[in-house]
Design a protein around this motif. Structure first.
Motif, PDB file in Angstrom:
ATOM      1  N   PRO A  54       0.833  -1.217   0.000  1.00  0.00           N
ATOM      2  CA  PRO A  54       0.000   0.000   0.000  1.00  0.00           C
ATOM      3  C   PRO A  54       0.860   1.257   0.000  1.00  0.00           C
ATOM      4  N   GLY A  57       1.194   1.956   4.122  1.00  0.00           N
ATOM      5  CA  GLY A  57       1.127   0.897   5.122  1.00  0.00           C
ATOM      6  C   GLY A  57       2.123  -0.202   4.856  1.00  0.00           C
ATOM      7  N   TRP A  69      -8.391  -8.698   3.262  1.00  0.00           N
ATOM      8  CA  TRP A  69      -7.902  -7.337   3.527  1.00  0.00           C
ATOM      9  C   TRP A  69      -8.563  -6.345   2.580  1.00  0.00           C
ATOM     10  N   LEU A  70      -8.673  -6.722   1.309  1.00  0.00           N
ATOM     11  CA  LEU A  70      -9.318  -5.837   0.337  1.00  0.00           C
ATOM     12  C   LEU A  70     -10.780  -5.601   0.693  1.00  0.00           C
ATOM     13  N   HIS A  72     -12.013  -5.611   3.649  1.00  0.00           N
ATOM     14  CA  HIS A  72     -12.043  -4.751   4.840  1.00  0.00           C
ATOM     15  C   HIS A  72     -11.719  -3.299   4.486  1.00  0.00           C
ATOM     16  N   LYS A  73     -10.689  -3.104   3.663  1.00  0.00           N
ATOM     17  CA  LYS A  73     -10.226  -1.761   3.336  1.00  0.00           C
ATOM     18  C   LYS A  73     -11.074  -1.078   2.264  1.00  0.00           C
ATOM     19  N   TYR A  74     -11.612  -1.891   1.356  1.00  0.00           N
ATOM     20  CA  TYR A  74     -12.397  -1.364   0.231  1.00  0.00           C
ATOM     21  C   TYR A  74     -13.701  -2.156   0.138  1.00  0.00           C
TER      22      TYR A  74
END
Length: 221
Positions: A54, A57, A69-70, A72-74
């Motif tokens: 990222p 990060g 993760w994707l 959660h973040k997007y």
């Protein structure tokens, strides 16, 4: 955002498809993780791809974790159905596809050995055939594997079948048939999967991430 990837890898491809579907801007850097010039060990202690770096990060790695993760973040658009039961079904399809991909990789490595273990090869081929047979059943005549829109299950199946295309194109099927005579190209054995991929092959995220084999310029280790 930088994604360190490998062109024939289904593990990297599913991350790329998901990021395109979510409209995330990223750059791809292709590597062979055992070549001397690889940067993988700088970002992933397991020295595996894919690795997402990222802009603000720490590196994120391991494809299943990366997909979570994707999400959660997007979170929008989500690659999972809103219904919890369907979301779990999509994750199960993803798990089966991962298992077949893992077995295919293990077969690739085994075939590099001077003395191939027939028992090991047969076991992995049972996993490949068993998983593909189950996915062929689950897909049936559906447009989407789970639910009514493109998502995680579809991505997992498409990425896996791109890997199986590489198996065929690399002329590995005749070698596989030495240990499992009933094996054949997936397009021959699994008509539901063949129809499913044909239906989605022109989707931008699928078309843009089509796998191709890279040059293995150094010893495979």
């Amino acid at each position: 955002m930088l994604l360190i990837s490998a062109t024939p890898s289904p593990f990297a491809r599913k991350v790329r498809i998901s990021m395109i579907e979510k409209g995330i801007s990223f750059t791809v850097q292709n590597e062979v993780p055992w070549h001397a010039d690889t940067k993988t060990k700088l970002y992933n202690p397991l020295e595996q791809l894919p690795i997402l770096i990222p802009d603000d990060g720490d590196p994120v790695f391991e494809s299943t974790y990366l997909m979570e993760w994707l999400e959660h973040k997007y979170p929008q658009p989500s690659m999972l159905p809103a219904d919890p039961a369907l979301a779990m079904e999509a994750k199960l399809v993803h798990t089966i596809a991962e298992g077949v991909a893992d077995a295919t990789v293990l077969l690739f490595w085994e075939m590099q050995r001077e003395h191939i273990s027939a028992e090991w090869a047969k076991r992995q081929l049972r996993k490949v055939k068993g998983g593909l047979t189950d996915l062929n059943r689950r897909v049936g005549d559906r447009e989407f594997v789970v639910g009514d829109r493109f998502g995680l299950a579809d991505i997992a199946v498409i990425a896996l079948l791109g890997m199986q295309d590489t198996v065929v194109e690399s002329q590995m099927i005749p070698t596989w048939q030495q240990y499992a005579p009933d094996m054949d190209a997936w397009t021959v054995l699994y008509p539901n999967l063949k129809r499913f991929v044909a239906h989605h092959q022109n989707r931008p995220s699928v078309k843009e991430t089509a796998p191709f084999m890279f040059d293995l310029a150094e010893k495979i280790v």
